[in-house]
Design a protein around this motif. Structure first.
Motif, PDB file in Angstrom:
ATOM      1  N   VAL A 589      14.927  -0.106   5.864  1.00 37.35           N
ATOM      2  CA  VAL A 589      14.321  -1.129   4.981  1.00 37.35           C
ATOM      3  C   VAL A 589      12.946  -0.644   4.506  1.00 37.35           C
ATOM      4  N   PRO A 590      12.634  -0.749   3.186  1.00 38.32           N
ATOM      5  CA  PRO A 590      11.311  -0.303   2.715  1.00 38.32           C
ATOM      6  C   PRO A 590      10.184  -1.068   3.383  1.00 38.32           C
ATOM      7  N   LYS A 591       9.099  -0.390   3.640  1.00 38.53           N
ATOM      8  CA  LYS A 591       7.932  -1.003   4.275  1.00 38.53           C
ATOM      9  C   LYS A 591       7.087  -1.739   3.224  1.00 38.53           C
ATOM     10  N   PRO A 592       6.821  -3.018   3.448  1.00 36.13           N
ATOM     11  CA  PRO A 592       6.032  -3.778   2.454  1.00 36.13           C
ATOM     12  C   PRO A 592       4.613  -3.212   2.316  1.00 36.13           C
ATOM     13  N   GLN A 593       4.162  -3.045   1.086  1.00 38.84           N
ATOM     14  CA  GLN A 593       2.800  -2.577   0.792  1.00 38.84           C
ATOM     15  C   GLN A 593       2.203  -3.473  -0.334  1.00 38.84           C
ATOM     16  N   ILE A 594       1.242  -4.327   0.004  1.00 40.70           N
ATOM     17  CA  ILE A 594       0.608  -5.282  -0.938  1.00 40.70           C
ATOM     18  C   ILE A 594      -0.896  -4.978  -1.001  1.00 40.70           C
ATOM     19  N   TYR A 595      -1.427  -4.903  -2.218  1.00 37.75           N
ATOM     20  CA  TYR A 595      -2.855  -4.591  -2.423  1.00 37.75           C
ATOM     21  C   TYR A 595      -3.553  -5.813  -3.069  1.00 37.75           C
ATOM     22  N   LEU A 596      -4.609  -6.227  -2.446  1.00 33.35           N
ATOM     23  CA  LEU A 596      -5.399  -7.388  -2.939  1.00 33.35           C
ATOM     24  C   LEU A 596      -6.740  -6.866  -3.486  1.00 33.35           C
ATOM     25  N   THR A 597      -7.170  -7.360  -4.680  1.00 34.41           N
ATOM     26  CA  THR A 597      -8.436  -6.951  -5.284  1.00 34.41           C
ATOM     27  C   THR A 597      -9.216  -8.178  -5.785  1.00 34.41           C
ATOM     28  N   GLY A 598     -10.523  -8.043  -5.872  1.00 26.94           N
ATOM     29  CA  GLY A 598     -11.371  -9.131  -6.340  1.00 26.94           C
ATOM     30  C   GLY A 598     -11.858 -10.037  -5.239  1.00 26.94           C
TER      31      GLY A 598
END
Length: 620
Positions: A589-598
């Protein structure tokens, strides 16, 4: 020189000697030539060294010496060696003779037996031919006449006896058997048919072609024994006279028209002939005892068969066939004794041409030379030397007497019972020892002597006398066989075991590999494998045995399964199987990668967060 090269040289020497003797009119066997070569090499007067290789000069000298000895027809030594070679190549003991005859019969019947067991006859003519081969096999195997056209009555009687126990209609069953079972049935049919024919001959119903073996043995055996006893007595008388004449020459140092060494060679010739005749006479006495036993058993067995056949109108095969087989076996034993008698008488006749000692001196010359000198027999010499060895005087040595050994008469005396002390002191004179005065046991060997003083002197210097006896045997090669000195001469083997390719001199083997092993359980074990300590296990076995009373075993046999072997089949359960793909694969299963900015805004300003999803899709 390697062993192969040495054997090649010896073969060339023997071949050249044989060709030289043949060119001079003498045809000699390779066995005789090989022993003569060894005798010449052993003789210290010829100066052959066993530790160095033979040069060309040595080979030529060896060939000349051997040819001279082999061509000397007046030499008693040559005649004695020829006699020894002839005896060892033609005489066979009782047990070996029976084995040789059995192997010869099997070899003679091999092709006929194979032709019978391998045939696949189908037509009527082929079946008749197969039946005729069985008849021929029985005749050849039973020695009850000939199977040729001149003995048609013999073939007819054998065929009639075979049809009574094995009709032609049973050939189909016979051909369905295995090869080993066919061979066994052929042997049984031979014995049964032979017994039937012997029984019919005894009752006067045929059997004219069967030789009367008991009558022949009763006529020829006593005559053969009487002739050999007379010939043995003549040889002994001549040996006693030669011994007395040699003693007279040695003790009195008198002149003699015959040289002493020729007299000794003549004595060896006579003593060797005497030893061979004693051996053959012992075999004939055993043969006479065996013939008496076999004839008695044959008569009683024939009477028993007569009583069984006459008491019943129809005799069961299980009762009469064993008697027929016994009759055939007893008759075969008589035939074997007759063949043994023929072999022994032929050997005795073959020994006579080698008795050169009888022509050395005429009877008149012997009587004239022995005038005034007493001639003593071997028994008289033993009776004159009756003084026993005093053990206390020679306590360092082990002595054996008739009252101290159970098997005293069977002791294997060295030098065939000849006194070794006399042999050395009187330079080769053969005088029999008297075992009753005491037998010396020295290094696990037994020695007899002609007098007590001879025993004392020999025992005190035993090694010197044993070596001296071996040196005398080197100059007189016939003594090696006459006195059984093969252990002292490792290079000289018995004639029957000799081959032309052997080495001239083979040093005795002084060392050998050996190994020992102890038993795991030297004492007998007392383990009972059927023992059970569990009471419930014993009850289970008892119930199982009790249930067997209610069980019944049944079996069925059809015509087609008659005389067939039992067949059995066994099935095996399928084994566990597994399979494996050629290429291994996997999923993740792909590993979740989320990027938050601001999220890091300044004071007074409104935070503006942006969410970026960087997770890779599943399809990539």
């Amino acid at each position: 020189m390697s062993r192969t090269q040495a054997e090649s040289v010896i073969k060339n020497i023997i071949r050249e000697i044989a060709q030289t003797c043949l060119s001079r009119g003498q045809t000699l066997s390779e066995t005789l030539i090989a022993f003569m070569v060894k005798a010449v090499v052993l003789d210290p007067m010829n100066h052959f060294n066993e530790d160095r290789n033979l040069t060309k000069q040595d080979v030529q000298k060896l060939i000349e010496l051997c040819v001279d000895r082999l061509m000397d027809e007046e030499s008693p030594t040559l005649h004695t060696i020829k006699m020894q070679v002839y005896f060892d190549m033609n005489y066979t003991s009782r047990r070996e003779f029976a084995d040789v005859q059995t192997k010869a019969l099997q070899s003679r019947l091999q092709w006929l037996s194979r032709d019978i067991t391998d045939t696949r006859a189908k037509s009527r003519d082929e079946l008749q031919g197969l039946y005729g081969k069985i008849v021929r096999y029985i005749i050849q195997s039973s020695n009850l006449g000939s199977h040729t056209d001149t003995e048609r009555d013999n073939v007819r009687e054998t065929t009639a006896a075979l049809q009574s126990v094995f009709p032609q209609s049973e050939l189909s069953t016979f051909m369905s058997l295995l090869k080993q079972d066919k061979e066994q049935q052929l042997k049984e049919l031979t014995l049964i048919v032979s017994g039937i024919r012997l029984f019919n001959k005894n009752n006067g119903r045929g059997g004219e072609a069967i030789p009367s073996v008991p009558v022949i043995l009763n006529e020829t055996l006593p005559v053969a024994v009487k002739d050999i006893e007379d010939e043995l007595a003549r040889s002994q008388q001549l040996a006693w006279k030669y011994t007395a004449l040699l003693e007279k020459i040695i003790d009195q140092d008198t002149d003699n028209p015959v040289q002493p060494h020729l007299l000794k060679q003549a004595l060896y010739n006579t003593r060797q002939h005497e030893a061979f005749l004693k051996l053959i006479l012992a075999d004939l006495i055993l043969c006479a005892r065996e013939v008496t036993r076999l004839q008695s058993d044959l008569t009683s067995r024939m009477k028993l068969v007569q009583d069984v056949v006459q008491s019943m109108a129809a005799v069961p095969t299980l009762q009469v066939f064993p008697h027929f087989i016994a009759l055939a076996q007893l008759w075969a034993g008589l035939v074997g004794e007759m063949m043994l008698l023929s072999m022994l008488t032929n050997v005795v006749s073959g020994l006579r041409p080698f008795l050169s000692a009888q022509s050395l001196l005429s009877p008149d010359q012997l009587e004239r030379l022995l005038e005034g000198h007493q001639v003593s027999s071997d028994m008289e010499r033993c009776s004159m030397t009756a003084e026993r060895v005093v053990v206390s005087e020679m306590s360092r040595y082990e002595w054996i007497f008739p009252d101290t050994a159970v098997n005293f008469e069977d002791l294997p005396l060295q030098y065939k019972g000849v006194c070794g002390w006399t042999l050395v002191k009187k330079k080769g004179l053969l005088v029999p020892g008297n075992p009753h005065i005491g037998v010396l046991k020295y290094r696990e060997k037994f020695y007899a002597f002609s007098s007590r003083s001879a025993a004392y002197e020999f025992a005190s210097r035993a090694d010197e006398y044993i070596t001296a006896v071996a040196e005398i045997a080197k100059t007189s090669a016939e003594l090696i066989q006459l006195l059984q000195l093969h252990q002292e001469f490792a290079c000289v083997t018995p004639y029957s075991e000799m081959q032309s390719g052997q080495k001239l001199l083979v040093k005795p083997i002084l060392k050998s590999d050996s190994s020992t092993q102890t038993e795991i359980h030297p004492l007998e074990t007392n383990i009972m494998k059927s023992y059970e300590w569990n009471e419930w296990e014993l009850r289970r076995k008892a119930i199982k045995l009790a249930n067997l009373r209610n069980k019944v075993t049944r079996s069925i046999q059809t015509d087609l399964s008659h005389m067939r072997r039992q067949n059995s089949t066994q099935t095996f359960l399928p084994k566990h199987a597994s399979s494996q793909t050629k290429k291994d694969g996997e999923s993740n299963v792909p590993k979740p990668q989320i990027y938050l900015t601001g999220l890091r805004g300044g004071t007074g300003h409104v935070t503006n967060m942006i969410k970026v999803d960087l997770t890779r899709t599943v399809n990539e």
